[in-house]
Design a protein around this motif. Sequence first.
Motif, PDB file in Angstrom:
ATOM      1  N   ILE A 196       0.812  -1.221   0.000  1.00 30.40           N
ATOM      2  CA  ILE A 196       0.000   0.000   0.000  1.00 30.40           C
ATOM      3  C   ILE A 196       0.847   1.274   0.000  1.00 30.40           C
ATOM      4  N   LEU A 197       2.139   1.150   0.267  1.00 24.79           N
ATOM      5  CA  LEU A 197       2.978   2.350   0.198  1.00 24.79           C
ATOM      6  C   LEU A 197       3.411   2.639  -1.230  1.00 24.79           C
ATOM      7  N   HIS A 198       3.406   1.601  -2.073  1.00 25.73           N
ATOM      8  CA  HIS A 198       3.775   1.795  -3.478  1.00 25.73           C
ATOM      9  C   HIS A 198       2.666   1.226  -4.338  1.00 25.73           C
ATOM     10  N   THR A 199       1.601   1.985  -4.441  1.00 29.35           N
ATOM     11  CA  THR A 199       0.486   1.456  -5.227  1.00 29.35           C
ATOM     12  C   THR A 199      -0.135   2.585  -6.010  1.00 29.35           C
ATOM     13  N   SER A 200      -0.716   2.212  -7.123  1.00 25.79           N
ATOM     14  CA  SER A 200      -1.387   3.231  -7.922  1.00 25.79           C
ATOM     15  C   SER A 200      -2.854   3.317  -7.516  1.00 25.79           C
ATOM     16  N   GLU A 201      -3.266   2.365  -6.678  1.00 22.29           N
ATOM     17  CA  GLU A 201      -4.675   2.360  -6.300  1.00 22.29           C
ATOM     18  C   GLU A 201      -5.008   3.565  -5.424  1.00 22.29           C
ATOM     19  N   ASN A 202      -6.239   4.025  -5.549  1.00 25.42           N
ATOM     20  CA  ASN A 202      -6.683   5.173  -4.770  1.00 25.42           C
ATOM     21  C   ASN A 202      -6.580   4.896  -3.275  1.00 25.42           C
ATOM     22  N   ILE A 203      -5.938   5.821  -2.591  1.00 23.45           N
ATOM     23  CA  ILE A 203      -5.671   5.610  -1.174  1.00 23.45           C
ATOM     24  C   ILE A 203      -6.963   5.517  -0.364  1.00 23.45           C
ATOM     25  N   THR A 204      -8.021   6.196  -0.813  1.00 22.72           N
ATOM     26  CA  THR A 204      -9.257   6.147  -0.028  1.00 22.72           C
ATOM     27  C   THR A 204      -9.866   4.740  -0.068  1.00 22.72           C
ATOM     28  N   LEU A 205      -9.629   4.003  -1.176  1.00 22.76           N
ATOM     29  CA  LEU A 205     -10.146   2.637  -1.247  1.00 22.76           C
ATOM     30  C   LEU A 205      -9.394   1.739  -0.267  1.00 22.76           C
ATOM     31  N   ILE A 206      -8.099   2.006  -0.139  1.00 21.64           N
ATOM     32  CA  ILE A 206      -7.314   1.223   0.819  1.00 21.64           C
ATOM     33  C   ILE A 206      -7.776   1.521   2.235  1.00 21.64           C
ATOM     34  N   ARG A 207      -8.007   2.814   2.512  1.00 20.51           N
ATOM     35  CA  ARG A 207      -8.417   3.183   3.868  1.00 20.51           C
ATOM     36  C   ARG A 207      -9.754   2.547   4.243  1.00 20.51           C
ATOM     37  N   LYS A 208     -10.617   2.367   3.230  1.00 21.00           N
ATOM     38  CA  LYS A 208     -11.932   1.798   3.538  1.00 21.00           C
ATOM     39  C   LYS A 208     -11.855   0.349   3.988  1.00 21.00           C
ATOM     40  N   LYS A 209     -10.719  -0.305   3.690  1.00 21.18           N
ATOM     41  CA  LYS A 209     -10.567  -1.679   4.165  1.00 21.18           C
ATOM     42  C   LYS A 209     -10.341  -1.734   5.661  1.00 21.18           C
ATOM     43  N   MET A 210     -10.094  -0.557   6.262  1.00 19.82           N
ATOM     44  CA  MET A 210      -9.747  -0.534   7.681  1.00 19.82           C
ATOM     45  C   MET A 210     -10.654   0.403   8.455  1.00 19.82           C
ATOM     46  N   GLY A 211     -11.268  -0.127   9.497  1.00 19.96           N
ATOM     47  CA  GLY A 211     -12.048   0.732  10.376  1.00 19.96           C
ATOM     48  C   GLY A 211     -11.133   1.243  11.482  1.00 19.96           C
ATOM     49  N   LEU A 212     -11.282   2.515  11.805  1.00 23.92           N
ATOM     50  CA  LEU A 212     -10.371   3.110  12.785  1.00 23.92           C
ATOM     51  C   LEU A 212     -11.119   3.482  14.056  1.00 23.92           C
ATOM     52  N   LEU A 213     -10.537   3.131  15.178  1.00 25.15           N
ATOM     53  CA  LEU A 213     -11.115   3.502  16.463  1.00 25.15           C
ATOM     54  C   LEU A 213     -10.029   4.230  17.250  1.00 25.15           C
ATOM     55  N   ALA A 214     -10.294   5.499  17.563  1.00 24.07           N
ATOM     56  CA  ALA A 214      -9.249   6.339  18.157  1.00 24.07           C
ATOM     57  C   ALA A 214      -9.279   6.269  19.681  1.00 24.07           C
ATOM     58  N   GLN A 215      -8.303   6.928  20.302  1.00 24.60           N
ATOM     59  CA  GLN A 215      -8.187   6.900  21.769  1.00 24.60           C
ATOM     60  C   GLN A 215      -9.425   7.437  22.448  1.00 24.60           C
ATOM     61  N   ARG A 216      -9.918   8.563  21.881  1.00 24.15           N
ATOM     62  CA  ARG A 216     -11.175   9.092  22.381  1.00 24.15           C
ATOM     63  C   ARG A 216     -12.146   9.090  21.220  1.00 24.15           C
ATOM     64  N   PRO A 217     -13.441   8.959  21.513  1.00 24.54           N
ATOM     65  CA  PRO A 217     -14.389   8.978  20.395  1.00 24.54           C
ATOM     66  C   PRO A 217     -14.445  10.370  19.768  1.00 24.54           C
ATOM     67  N   TYR A 218     -14.373  10.416  18.460  1.00 21.02           N
ATOM     68  CA  TYR A 218     -14.560  11.681  17.756  1.00 21.02           C
ATOM     69  C   TYR A 218     -15.740  11.549  16.811  1.00 21.02           C
ATOM     70  N   PRO A 219     -16.959  11.703  17.341  1.00 21.37           N
ATOM     71  CA  PRO A 219     -18.111  11.618  16.437  1.00 21.37           C
ATOM     72  C   PRO A 219     -18.053  12.770  15.441  1.00 21.37           C
ATOM     73  N   LEU A 220     -18.498  12.510  14.228  1.00 15.38           N
ATOM     74  CA  LEU A 220     -18.530  13.566  13.220  1.00 15.38           C
ATOM     75  C   LEU A 220     -19.581  14.592  13.627  1.00 15.38           C
ATOM     76  N   PRO A 221     -19.390  15.858  13.220  1.00 11.91           N
ATOM     77  CA  PRO A 221     -20.322  16.908  13.656  1.00 11.91           C
ATOM     78  C   PRO A 221     -21.663  16.813  12.933  1.00 11.91           C
ATOM     79  N   MET A 222     -22.392  15.752  13.223  1.00 11.36           N
ATOM     80  CA  MET A 222     -23.715  15.566  12.604  1.00 11.36           C
ATOM     81  C   MET A 222     -24.501  14.629  13.508  1.00 11.36           C
ATOM     82  N   ASN A 223     -25.708  14.283  13.126  1.00 12.10           N
ATOM     83  CA  ASN A 223     -26.504  13.480  14.053  1.00 12.10           C
ATOM     84  C   ASN A 223     -26.086  12.002  14.035  1.00 12.10           C
ATOM     85  N   ILE A 224     -26.691  11.249  14.934  1.00 13.33           N
ATOM     86  CA  ILE A 224     -26.279   9.860  15.135  1.00 13.33           C
ATOM     87  C   ILE A 224     -26.422   9.053  13.853  1.00 13.33           C
TER      88      ILE A 224
END
Lengths: 253, 307
Positions: free
Chosen positions: A75-103
Amino acid sequence: MMDKFKIVIENLNLQFGNQPILKNICASIPENKITVIMGPSGCGKTTLMKSLNRLTDLNPDAKVTGSIFIDGQDILHTSENITLIRKKMGLLAQRPYPLPMNIYNNIAYGLRISGRRKKRYLDKRVEHYLRQVSLWDEVKDRLKEPAGRLSIGQQQRLCLARGLAVGPDIILADEPTSALDPISSQAIEGKFNELKKNYTIVLVTHILRQAKRLADHVIFMYMGEVVEQGPASEIFGNPRQEMTKSYLNGIFY
Amino acid sequence: MNRAVMRVSRIRVGRLLQDKLHVFWMQICLVLVFILPFILVAGMLYKSLLLIEAQPLTELLFSKTWKPMAGRFGFYTFIISSVWVTILALLIAGPICLLTAIHLTQYAKRWVLRVMHPIIDILAGIPSVIYGVWGILVVVPFIGNYLGPFFGKSVSGYSILAGAIVLAIMIIPFILNILIEIFKNIPPELSEASMSLGAGKWQTIKLVQVKKALPGIVSAFGLGMSRAFGETIAVLMVVGNVAQIPKGLFQPGYPLPALIANNYGEMLSIPMYDSALMLAALILFVVVLIFNFASRLIIVKSEKQLA
């Protein structure tokens, strides 16, 4: 039984400006297991995890060399769109950062981004993923409220659901319980044990007991280097490195 | 032994007195600062009351007739000029500030922001009369010689548009500094969350960052507007100062602050004139106050909601 490796990291180096953060990391992460990256604060655990979905790109001062293979693709040397690679991974951070919108929209966000806009479909998916993290019954009557009004524990489960909604194979969790009370922490840990049937989970933690409770596979880091890695039973039961031994015995923390 | 005790206690008394005195003066200064705005308002109100009693307020605000010699003071022309110049200035400055702030905080390397910060501060610190001179030397001829003819109009260049452009440039550093702070304070984890869900960088900025910053952006614009509304000298120098309702961007106007600055002390032999100018000042004060107050209210409210 040989493990199948989902992620293989080879000679990964990363520096911010002139400061090396990760030094020649080589590590393998088995599929459908919980791999715990552990080590004292500031040893590069979080940075290693963020480089897995290339969030390190966001820092303009970061320089990365080496390879990270996910399902055999570097994934460091790829022509594929990086956002597609990121979608393969769900991220959970140290503290919850809900997006500024409703549930509701917090879950629907990722689906809409990938082009799903039909309301019926979104409704179903939102309910499905909220149920998966046992949040549905608590929030089903207040889906239109800002996500920031939920309790911290609920927010963290919402963030997990949000990550699952885009259909990843991997869950990256960076000390996901460090801001939570014991009950909420247990809820998250319980979810991880359920989820590992279908997902490869990478968990960064400096809580030794949590590592022992959850880990199938362990990567122990110190000062930007991998000291030791292997199946949890080996690392915890019979560590080969002196440094791992003393860490496990709480000699330096 | 006894002596030593006495000396110590004397020192103590001295210190206590000093302390008390200092606190006393500090409180005096505090009270002074606190009542200053009230004194100002009271003064303006007292002076303008003469006119308000003589003519109904609605007529003062909405009448277009400005004939001081005949004792008729309608502020409508001036209010409209002010509104035009202010809104136009914000329309020019707003997008520039927003895009610059986004670029500086999201795309640019760190050193760019480090270089830009002092430059913005310098821009903010330039005396407004210099902006006025620059307006006369550059903006007015540009409009008179190029922009006006380009749209088929023969104009002098002294116009609402010239005022708005000069104003826009004056409020840019002010708004920009607030916006940069706002965007810098959005936790990076929020962008990371959005991007890990498959959003691109621009999608993240548009759907998450700007949304998160929206109350701050609105109030930054509000504060910029109140600045623009009250700015006097630079606008006065380029706006033409003709008491008419401007029919287009290239027409001259006469905003409220310019009216006050141009005439106070000049034509005070005319009855009620100073009263009229004080009323103009009061209107200005109230409008700026409302803008300021509303903007700060939005900030406070959004902070509460996020916390």
